[in-house]
Motif scaffolding. Structure first.
Motif, PDB file in Angstrom:
ATOM      1  N   ARG A 148     -28.094  18.208 -12.028  1.00 18.55           N
ATOM      2  CA  ARG A 148     -29.507  17.576 -11.749  1.00 18.55           C
ATOM      3  C   ARG A 148     -29.533  18.650 -10.171  1.00 18.55           C
ATOM      4  N   ASP A 149     -28.485  18.187  -9.690  1.00 15.50           N
ATOM      5  CA  ASP A 149     -29.388  19.103  -8.515  1.00 15.50           C
ATOM      6  C   ASP A 149     -29.629  20.095  -8.594  1.00 15.50           C
ATOM      7  N   GLU A 150     -29.332  21.154  -8.671  1.00 16.19           N
ATOM      8  CA  GLU A 150     -29.126  22.601  -8.722  1.00 16.19           C
ATOM      9  C   GLU A 150     -30.480  22.880  -9.683  1.00 16.19           C
ATOM     10  N   ILE A 155     -36.826  24.168  -9.706  1.00 14.91           N
ATOM     11  CA  ILE A 155     -37.967  24.320 -10.374  1.00 14.91           C
ATOM     12  C   ILE A 155     -38.879  25.592  -9.605  1.00 14.91           C
ATOM     13  N   GLY A 156     -39.334  26.196 -10.129  1.00 15.71           N
ATOM     14  CA  GLY A 156     -40.291  27.548  -9.162  1.00 15.71           C
ATOM     15  C   GLY A 156     -39.466  28.293  -8.893  1.00 15.71           C
ATOM     16  N   THR A 157     -37.887  28.685  -9.167  1.00 18.81           N
ATOM     17  CA  THR A 157     -37.884  29.935  -8.098  1.00 18.81           C
ATOM     18  C   THR A 157     -36.272  30.397  -9.566  1.00 18.81           C
ATOM     19  N   LYS A 158     -35.693  29.165 -10.174  1.00 23.23           N
ATOM     20  CA  LYS A 158     -35.329  30.072 -11.189  1.00 23.23           C
ATOM     21  C   LYS A 158     -35.837  30.220 -12.390  1.00 23.23           C
ATOM     22  N   LEU A 223     -39.073  36.020 -19.809  1.00 25.15           N
ATOM     23  CA  LEU A 223     -37.841  35.481 -18.740  1.00 25.15           C
ATOM     24  C   LEU A 223     -37.591  35.871 -17.784  1.00 25.15           C
ATOM     25  N   ASP A 224     -37.102  36.075 -16.949  1.00 24.45           N
ATOM     26  CA  ASP A 224     -37.019  37.256 -15.578  1.00 24.45           C
ATOM     27  C   ASP A 224     -36.166  37.540 -15.551  1.00 24.45           C
ATOM     28  N   ASP A 225     -35.241  38.811 -15.924  1.00 23.49           N
ATOM     29  CA  ASP A 225     -34.000  39.389 -15.440  1.00 23.49           C
ATOM     30  C   ASP A 225     -33.226  38.688 -14.728  1.00 23.49           C
ATOM     31  N   ALA A 226     -34.111  39.241 -13.496  1.00 30.12           N
ATOM     32  CA  ALA A 226     -33.833  39.155 -12.064  1.00 30.12           C
ATOM     33  C   ALA A 226     -33.125  38.146 -10.974  1.00 30.12           C
ATOM     34  N   LYS A 227     -33.764  37.191 -12.287  1.00 33.73           N
ATOM     35  CA  LYS A 227     -33.458  35.660 -12.094  1.00 33.73           C
ATOM     36  C   LYS A 227     -32.118  35.211 -12.588  1.00 33.73           C
ATOM     37  N   ASP A 228     -31.558  33.533 -12.022  1.00 32.79           N
ATOM     38  CA  ASP A 228     -31.144  33.000 -12.729  1.00 32.79           C
ATOM     39  C   ASP A 228     -31.503  32.125 -13.307  1.00 32.79           C
TER      40      ASP A 228
END
Lengths: 282, 105
Positions: A148-150, A155-158, A223-228
């Motif tokens: 959950r913390d991850e 939010i807003g980054t991956k 979906l941005d391939d560059a992100k996790d």
């Protein structure tokens, strides 16, 4: 990874039911489905009784998992072919779970139990007896599992993908519509998560769509391939289906399944929640 | 047709007042079909849920209020779509006959 490394067809399965070193394993949401008829020689894993810790909300540990597979007569070198109902939801969950504990030779039966039944292929109620093995689970692979913390930090980054139905995403339903409407304390979704219902990755007969169709589906969803990427649903089984598509079929790296999913997130105090059909802000 | 007889599974133990239930039975030539799959599609046609029919051909969904479509898949039959309206506190009971569009074997 390619489709042929992770999926087998019903035709292949039917021709390999007796092949040494190949073990068919049925995993269903309806844990009685196996008892009413299954592929000849297949053993059963009960996603709840066998795969969940009997006390805390978590998986069984590596030692318990090793004993489970040993008892079922599954060896470390066996090729495990997983299949199940509900378009392989729980079979995909078991695939992800076995990946978490490091089993290497895994496949899903494309279309699962539904295609097998719609094709009128043979089912049996005879339960096979397999000699016990000495299975050894590997260390848990947290590269495929999000906590959950991850998820809150993502939010807003991956890429966050909510794979539930649009009505669950918007908060109009709390659970899949074949289950009573209860579970999480509130409805809605994790802000910034896109909604790509798992079902868009499957044909009506439960088989997976073509690579081209799948690539287009997730590209359209931004979906941005560059992100996790972290996928979630209500309890982590439908998002295993999507994890399988992204990680195993399309070969995306850094894809995790958040098995706590909405039943956990929607009961947490103090975390942000978005309602309605829009993604919401970070 | 069997008139007012309700085809869905027993509602014993179901909190009907707080659910929008859609349920029913799948038939082929008047006989229950145990090996069918019923899918629930939302008002935009998006998949929402799916259940296999029971040994007695029955199925049930807990939907939200509104318009839904039931799509039934069965061996040796074409998919059958049926529109249905759900409302909280009401049980929408549907009888689906797949024989009407059965493919010649």
């Amino acid at each position: 990874m390619a489709r042929s490394d992770v999926l087998v067809s019903a035709e292949w399965a039917e021709a390999n039911l007796d092949t040494p070193g190949v073990v068919f394993v049925e995993v269903d949401e309806d844990t009685d489905a196996y008892d009413g008829g299954h592929l000849a020689g297949a053993v059963k894993l009960d996603w709840r009784a066998d795969l969940q810790d009997p006390v805390k909300r978590d998986f069984v540990d590596a030692q318990q998992f090793s004993k489970l597979l040993s008892d079922r007569g599954i060896g470390n070198d066996d090729t495990v072919i997983l299949y199940g109902g509900n378009n392989n939801w729980f079979a995909a969950y078991a695939y992800w779970y076995l990946t978490y504990y490091g089993h290497e030779n895994l496949r899903l039966l494309d279309g699962g139990r539904k295609k097998w039944e719609l094709d009128s292929r043979e089912l049996t109620t005879e339960v096979p007896s397999r000699e016990a093995t000495t299975y050894t689970a590997k260390e848990p692979n947290d590269d495929v599992r999000a906590f959950r913390d991850e998820v809150v930090e993502a939010i807003g980054t991956k890429n966050l993908i909510d794979v539930r139905s649009p009505d669950e995403y918007a908060g109009r339903l709390l659970a899949p519509a074949h289950l009573p409407q209860e579970a999480a304390q509130i409805g809605g979704h994790i802000p910034t998560a896109g909604n790509v219902p798992w079902s868009k990755a499957a044909n009506d007969d439960g088989t997976f769509k073509s690579d081209e169709e799948l690539k287009e589906l997730y590209a359209e969803a931004g979906l941005d391939d560059a992100k996790d990427t972290i996928a979630y649903c209500r309890i982590g089984e439908r998002s295993s289906h999507t994890w399988f598509v992204l990680h195993e079929v399309l070969g995306h790296q850094n894809v995790k399944n958040y098995d706590g999913s909405w039943s956990e997130y929607g009961s947490l105090r103090g975390v942000p929640v978005a309602l309605g059909d829009e993604r919401g802000e970070a | 047709m069997c008139g007012a007889t309700q085809g869905g599974p027993s509602l014993e133990g179901v909190d009907v007042a707080n659910q929008a239930v859609i349920q029913g039975i799948v038939l082929r030539d008047g006989e229950p079909v145990a090996s069918a799959y019923v899918r629930l599609l939302d008002r935009t046609g998006e998949f929402t849920a799916e259940v296999p029919t029971s040994a007695t051909g029955q199925f049930r969904f807990f939907a939200g209020p509104g318009e839904w479509t039931l799509r039934t898949l069965a061996p040796r039959a074409e998919a059958v779509d049926r529109a249905v309206v759900a409302a909280k506190g009401v049980v929408a009971d549907v009888e689906i006959d797949i024989a009407k569009v059965a493919v010649d074997a």
